[in-house]
Design a protein around this motif. Sequence first.
Motif, mmCIF file in Angstrom:
data_model
loop_
_atom_site.group_PDB
_atom_site.id
_atom_site.type_symbol
_atom_site.label_atom_id
_atom_site.label_comp_id
_atom_site.label_asym_id
_atom_site.label_seq_id
_atom_site.Cartn_x
_atom_site.Cartn_y
_atom_site.Cartn_z
ATOM 1 N N PRO A 56 0.836 -1.212 0.000
ATOM 2 C CA PRO A 56 0.000 0.000 0.000
ATOM 3 C C PRO A 56 0.870 1.261 0.000
ATOM 4 C CG PRO A 56 -0.658 -1.530 1.755
ATOM 5 C CD PRO A 56 0.645 -2.016 1.222
ATOM 6 N N GLN A 57 0.352 2.339 -0.578
ATOM 7 C CA GLN A 57 1.062 3.610 -0.554
ATOM 8 C C GLN A 57 1.275 4.034 0.903
ATOM 9 O OE1 GLN A 57 -1.874 2.990 -2.049
ATOM 10 N NE2 GLN A 57 -2.009 3.961 -4.061
ATOM 11 N N GLU A 58 2.349 4.778 1.154
ATOM 12 C CA GLU A 58 2.668 5.131 2.535
ATOM 13 C C GLU A 58 1.587 6.004 3.169
ATOM 14 O OE1 GLU A 58 6.547 6.458 3.486
ATOM 15 O OE2 GLU A 58 7.532 4.652 2.737
ATOM 16 N N PHE A 59 0.945 6.887 2.397
ATOM 17 C CA PHE A 59 -0.108 7.708 3.002
ATOM 18 C C PHE A 59 -1.309 6.840 3.387
ATOM 19 C CE2 PHE A 59 -0.060 8.356 -1.638
ATOM 20 C CZ PHE A 59 -1.311 7.891 -2.014
ATOM 21 N N VAL A 60 -1.568 5.760 2.645
ATOM 22 C CA VAL A 60 -2.610 4.813 3.039
ATOM 23 C C VAL A 60 -2.192 4.067 4.300
ATOM 24 C CG1 VAL A 60 -3.797 2.689 2.370
ATOM 25 C CG2 VAL A 60 -3.571 4.560 0.727
ATOM 26 N N GLN A 61 -0.913 3.714 4.380
ATOM 27 C CA GLN A 61 -0.441 3.026 5.579
ATOM 28 C C GLN A 61 -0.583 3.907 6.822
ATOM 29 O OE1 GLN A 61 3.163 0.567 5.312
ATOM 30 N NE2 GLN A 61 3.260 1.035 3.110
ATOM 31 N N ARG A 62 -0.321 5.201 6.685
ATOM 32 C CA ARG A 62 -0.476 6.117 7.828
ATOM 33 C C ARG A 62 -1.946 6.188 8.268
ATOM 34 N NH1 ARG A 62 4.537 6.813 10.014
ATOM 35 N NH2 ARG A 62 6.046 7.365 8.394
ATOM 36 N N ALA A 63 -2.836 6.247 7.302
ATOM 37 C CA ALA A 63 -4.263 6.239 7.652
ATOM 38 C C ALA A 63 -4.650 4.911 8.290
ATOM 39 C CB ALA A 63 -5.099 6.486 6.396
ATOM 40 N N SER A 64 -4.029 3.831 7.855
ATOM 41 C CA SER A 64 -4.332 2.505 8.404
ATOM 42 C C SER A 64 -3.914 2.401 9.861
ATOM 43 C CB SER A 64 -3.625 1.428 7.576
ATOM 44 O OG SER A 64 -4.020 1.490 6.222
#
Length: 376
Positions: A266-274
């Motif tokens: 997953p993109q890192e910004f998606v990982q942060r939201a996760s």
Amino acid sequence: MRLNPVLESLGTYPFVRLDEAKAAAVARGIELIDFGIGEPREETAPFIRAALADALDPVSTYPKAVGLPALRAAVARWVARRYGADLDPDTQVLPTLGSKEVIFSMAQVVGGEAVGVTTPGYPVAARGALFAGREVVEIPLDPAAGFLPDLDALDPGTLSRLGLLWLNFPNNPTGATVPPAVLERAAALAREHDFVLACDEAYSELWFSGDPPASALQLGDLTNVVVLNTLSKRSSMPGYRSGFVAGDPQLIAALKKYRPNVGVAPQEFVQRASIAAWDDEQHVEAVRARYRRKRDLLWPALQDAGFRDAGGPASFFLWLATPEGEDDEACAVRLLEHGVVCAPGAFFGAGGAGHVRFALVPTPEACEAAAHRLRR
């Protein structure tokens, strides 16, 4: 041109066929309420969206296949809270692009001649096995036993050829849950015959009644065992494509070796939201309550229309026996003409005949409108 013969041998993916039928109905002027595809349509919680926006960086870089250490740690924290199990985030957790891509590709990572899949069941596991050149062994889910597999009916010869056995509980499409004893037996067989037990637990946080569903992560010994989970259902984040695989360190290491070749982190910004999503439970309780409300709005009308509850207490699906044994595809077509879309049980394999699946993804208001249509 020459195409992969496996691709040419496959029929159209079932839900593509459903999309085609829906498009034809709309062209005839029918307004649809769609319970067919199990894609959550709930609003993603504002704090998750804010975390995604805050993580956007002016410079975009490729995400690492192993995922952010902070996300692996957040998953381990959630597993500890939810199941009381301790995972090493560095060796036992790997972020994934949702669950579907791992289910499809797992057969390319493990050995063995065959892949066991349950029927009725999610069709991607079998298709992934075929593309990996493996035999597919179908394991029936017994309605009389609560849609559980009879693992002891598998002969030693079949078990010795398995490289991978897929279990999915809470189950899609039936909503059945699994007792820990069944998971323990499956894990013991996996170790005895040296195959991987892979448990798809995408619906673990959604249930209508009773105790929270059990997980293979509670087994203690995770040798030859991995578990998949996702934020798509739990946190209403299907478009974020964010999940994880966790369990046996040896298999996690193999996946770390495989996954840089296919670029599915997953993109890192998606990982942060996760990270924000895994660390919060309040929004999950709200999601769970909303699905229960939708079930309560729709279920009485389905009963009045002659459907019988044939499934379990979890997921966001209603698994129903058709009225008077009507053919499931004919039943789905009949309902479609009245603007109510459901999935025929045959979409999920031979074990689904005579059933339909309603995914409780429309709004409560739409569920109420569908109930009126059913009663008419």
